[in-house]
Enzyme design. Structure first.
Site, PDB file in Angstrom:
ATOM      1  N   HIS A 228       0.851  -1.205   0.000  1.00  0.00           N
ATOM      2  CA  HIS A 228       0.000   0.000   0.000  1.00  0.00           C
ATOM      3  C   HIS A 228       0.877   1.241   0.000  1.00  0.00           C
ATOM      4  O   HIS A 228       1.767   1.373   0.829  1.00  0.00           O
ATOM      5  CB  HIS A 228      -0.889   0.024   1.238  1.00  0.00           C
ATOM      6  CG  HIS A 228      -2.042  -0.916   1.149  1.00  0.00           C
ATOM      7  ND1 HIS A 228      -3.170  -0.770   1.910  1.00  0.00           N
ATOM      8  CD2 HIS A 228      -2.245  -2.006   0.375  1.00  0.00           C
ATOM      9  CE1 HIS A 228      -4.029  -1.736   1.602  1.00  0.00           C
ATOM     10  NE2 HIS A 228      -3.478  -2.500   0.686  1.00  0.00           N
TER      11      HIS A 228
ATOM     12  N   TYR B 181      -9.034   5.513   7.467  1.00  0.00           N
ATOM     13  CA  TYR B 181      -9.180   5.894   8.882  1.00  0.00           C
ATOM     14  C   TYR B 181     -10.248   6.979   8.922  1.00  0.00           C
ATOM     15  O   TYR B 181     -10.031   8.076   8.403  1.00  0.00           O
ATOM     16  CB  TYR B 181      -7.858   6.450   9.417  1.00  0.00           C
ATOM     17  CG  TYR B 181      -6.797   5.394   9.662  1.00  0.00           C
ATOM     18  CD1 TYR B 181      -6.028   4.885   8.615  1.00  0.00           C
ATOM     19  CD2 TYR B 181      -6.549   4.912  10.950  1.00  0.00           C
ATOM     20  CE1 TYR B 181      -5.048   3.921   8.848  1.00  0.00           C
ATOM     21  CE2 TYR B 181      -5.572   3.950  11.191  1.00  0.00           C
ATOM     22  CZ  TYR B 181      -4.831   3.461  10.133  1.00  0.00           C
ATOM     23  OH  TYR B 181      -3.859   2.502  10.365  1.00  0.00           O
TER      24      TYR B 181
ATOM     25  N   PRO C 270      -3.869   0.428  18.780  1.00  0.00           N
ATOM     26  CA  PRO C 270      -3.616  -0.055  17.417  1.00  0.00           C
ATOM     27  C   PRO C 270      -3.738   1.000  16.313  1.00  0.00           C
ATOM     28  O   PRO C 270      -3.444   0.702  15.157  1.00  0.00           O
ATOM     29  CB  PRO C 270      -4.674  -1.147  17.226  1.00  0.00           C
ATOM     30  CG  PRO C 270      -5.746  -0.821  18.198  1.00  0.00           C
ATOM     31  CD  PRO C 270      -5.092  -0.159  19.354  1.00  0.00           C
TER      32      PRO C 270
ATOM     33  N   LYS D 217       1.482  -0.077  15.045  1.00  0.00           N
ATOM     34  CA  LYS D 217       2.897  -0.179  15.406  1.00  0.00           C
ATOM     35  C   LYS D 217       3.272  -1.424  16.222  1.00  0.00           C
ATOM     36  O   LYS D 217       4.452  -1.753  16.331  1.00  0.00           O
ATOM     37  CB  LYS D 217       3.329   1.066  16.206  1.00  0.00           C
ATOM     38  CG  LYS D 217       3.411   2.327  15.376  1.00  0.00           C
ATOM     39  CD  LYS D 217       4.642   2.318  14.498  1.00  0.00           C
ATOM     40  CE  LYS D 217       4.551   3.294  13.361  1.00  0.00           C
ATOM     41  NZ  LYS D 217       4.458   2.693  12.035  1.00  0.00           N
TER      42      LYS D 217
ATOM     43  N   TYR E 141       4.216   6.552  10.011  1.00  0.00           N
ATOM     44  CA  TYR E 141       3.372   5.414   9.648  1.00  0.00           C
ATOM     45  C   TYR E 141       4.170   4.340   8.902  1.00  0.00           C
ATOM     46  O   TYR E 141       4.068   3.153   9.222  1.00  0.00           O
ATOM     47  CB  TYR E 141       2.184   5.884   8.790  1.00  0.00           C
ATOM     48  CG  TYR E 141       1.074   4.871   8.732  1.00  0.00           C
ATOM     49  CD1 TYR E 141       0.004   4.933   9.614  1.00  0.00           C
ATOM     50  CD2 TYR E 141       1.101   3.816   7.813  1.00  0.00           C
ATOM     51  CE1 TYR E 141      -1.004   3.986   9.582  1.00  0.00           C
ATOM     52  CE2 TYR E 141       0.105   2.867   7.770  1.00  0.00           C
ATOM     53  CZ  TYR E 141      -0.952   2.957   8.657  1.00  0.00           C
ATOM     54  OH  TYR E 141      -1.943   2.011   8.635  1.00  0.00           O
TER      55      TYR E 141
HETATM   56  C1  PHB Z   1      -5.498  -4.315  10.679  1.00  0.00           C
HETATM   57  O1  PHB Z   1      -5.555  -4.523   9.450  1.00  0.00           O
HETATM   58  O2  PHB Z   1      -5.787  -5.195  11.504  1.00  0.00           O
HETATM   59  C2  PHB Z   1      -5.096  -2.972  11.157  1.00  0.00           C
HETATM   60  C3  PHB Z   1      -4.706  -2.016  10.234  1.00  0.00           C
HETATM   61  C4  PHB Z   1      -4.335  -0.757  10.666  1.00  0.00           C
HETATM   62  C5  PHB Z   1      -4.361  -0.455  12.023  1.00  0.00           C
HETATM   63  C6  PHB Z   1      -4.736  -1.422  12.952  1.00  0.00           C
HETATM   64  C7  PHB Z   1      -5.101  -2.693  12.521  1.00  0.00           C
HETATM   65  O3  PHB Z   1      -4.029   0.793  12.442  1.00  0.00           O
END
Ligand code: PHB
Ligand code: APR
Length: 394
Positions: free
Chosen positions: A74, A203, A295, A299, A387
């Site tokens: 990505h 997000y 989460p 990280k 990130y």
């Molecule tokens: C996930 O795909 O489980 C995932 C992706 C991004 C995050 C947290 C979990 O910030």
């Protein structure tokens, strides 16, 4: 029965397994003790975002073949607020870096397969694990295996047994400083048989609460909703989940989210936690055993990998030449990176979630911060470089 090895490792998560693999590549023998069964470890659905540095390390050490075939590269994420999506492009902001979406349990499967193929010892379903004499040069681990009392003698011990493990607890409380925040919300996570609504992660900051749209493959979506910290999955029938996801995702992307079969549901609490130092005597903590991040910054897995990268090098030097300088520096080396990730994860969490105690002033500050991140190249660069992950020797 007594077993002797150079490094005793408690926990077969990504930290313990990768440490065992890296030590093997340096000619150092280890034994991994794991509470759960192999099947349980391989099925546990956890995180899924790998930083560039994590991908590079897994590739260099020979366990990256399937990840490179099946992982999804990505080059950006979308931040959604005020009814619109805004893309953060990683390569243009970070000199070409990107992330890879590949489930943590897939990393675990690949590492278990590599250890077993090389004749490595992982003792699954080890009960009543306890660590002893960690301040001496002969630390050991007692446990039950198949009901039989066992003792693992080693020179160095690695506590890779996660947040609820026994290793951190074995360190006298007065020798550790604990830093902690518990957030007033949780994530309700769903694994669904449906194509992700977008090729990249979304997000979404919404007045009803945060939502995240992630994936595991072009057919499987991983979706999260901000919920109350004491929320229970039984309160979320499928129809409620889809309705809430559509609302928080907004119209145009919401229409692309198809309501497939829900394969798994679960609620995860949100906390920041750091135990300092990450070492006591001959016991070295790595991964979730030493630190937890919420989460939102993706990280947790990457920090675990970075820790054991540093620890494996330090242990290799110790066994090769007796040199202890890298082992002595282990905790401080890791904590610099850990605190950076802690700050980033706390910042992303604070910017994107609806806090129950916040008032209009704080809502407007959050909105202003989001607009700054998408409107200023400097602010977007800060998000992007954190990130995709700072270099391992940052
Ligand atoms: C996930 O795909 O489980 C995932 C992706 C991004 C995050 C947290 C979990 O910030
Ligand atoms: N004895 C033996 N093993 C134990 C014990 C114990 N008493 N307690 C826990 N374990 C095992 C767990 O069953 C688990 O397999 O230790 C392992 C710890 O693995 P993880 O929790 O995956 O932690 P870590 O390897 O540090 O990886 C961090 O995991 O929680 C996610 O988001 C987090 O992605 C991050 C990653």
């Amino acid at each position: 029965m007594r077993v002797d090895t150079q490094v005793g490792i408690v926990g077969a998560g990504p930290a313990g397994l990768l440490l065992s693999h890296l030590l093997h590549l340096s000619g150092i023998e280890s034994v991994v003790l794991e509470l759960r069964s192999r099947d349980y470890c391989e099925r546990r659905v956890r995180a899924g975002v790998l930083e560039q540095g994590t991908v590079d390390l897994l590739t260099e050490c020979g366990v990256g073949d399937r990840m490179r075939r099946e992982g999804l590269v990505h080059r950006g994420i979308e931040l959604r607020f005020g009814g619109r999506g805004h893309r953060i492009d990683f390569p243009t902001l970070t000199g070409g870096r990107a992330i890879t979406v590949y489930g943590q349990q897939e990393v675990v499967k690949d590492l278990i397969a590599a250890r077993l193929a090389a004749g490595g010892r992982i003792m699954f379903e080890a009960d009543d694990v306890s660590v002893h004499d960690i301040q001496t040069d002969r630390p050991h681990v007692r446990f039950l295996h198949g009901g039989e009392p066992m003792e693992l003698q080693c020179r160095l011990l690695a506590g890779c047994d996660g947040f609820h493990g026994v290793c951190r607890e074995a360190i006298p409380a007065e020798a550790l400083s604990i830093y902690e925040r518990v957030y007033p919300f949780a994530w309700f996570g769903v694994l669904a048989q449906t194509p992700p609504p977008s090729a990249e992660l979304i997000y979404a900051a919404h007045e009803r609460g945060f939502a995240l749209y992630s994936m595991r493959s072009p057919e499987i979506s991983r979706l999260y909703l901000q919920v109350a910290p004491d929320e229970e999955a039984v309160n979320w029938p499928d129809t409620r989940i889809w309705r809430e996801l559509h609302r928080r995702l907004g119209e145009e992307a919401g229409e692309r989210l198809k309501e497939g079969t829900i394969l798994e549901k679960g609620v995860t609490g949100m906390r920041s936690f750091i135990a300092e130092p990450m070492q006591y005597g001959r016991l070295y903590l790595a991964g979730d055993a030493a630190h937890i991040v919420p989460p939102t910054g993706a990280k947790g897995l990457n920090l675990a990998v970075a820790d054991v990268g540093v620890l494996a090098r330090a242990m290799a030097k110790y066994f090769k030449s007796g040199g202890e300088d890298l082992l002595r520096a282990y905790s401080a080396t890791c904590l610099r990176r850990v605190w950076r990730a802690e700050h980033f994860s706390w910042w992303m969490t604070s910017m994107l979630h609806r806090f129950p105690a916040h008032d209009g002033f704080q809502h407007r500050l959050q909105r202003s911060e989001l607009e700054y991140v998408i409107g200023s190249r400097a602010a977007a660069t800060s998000l992007a470089e954190n990130y995709v992950g700072l270099p391992f020797d940052w």
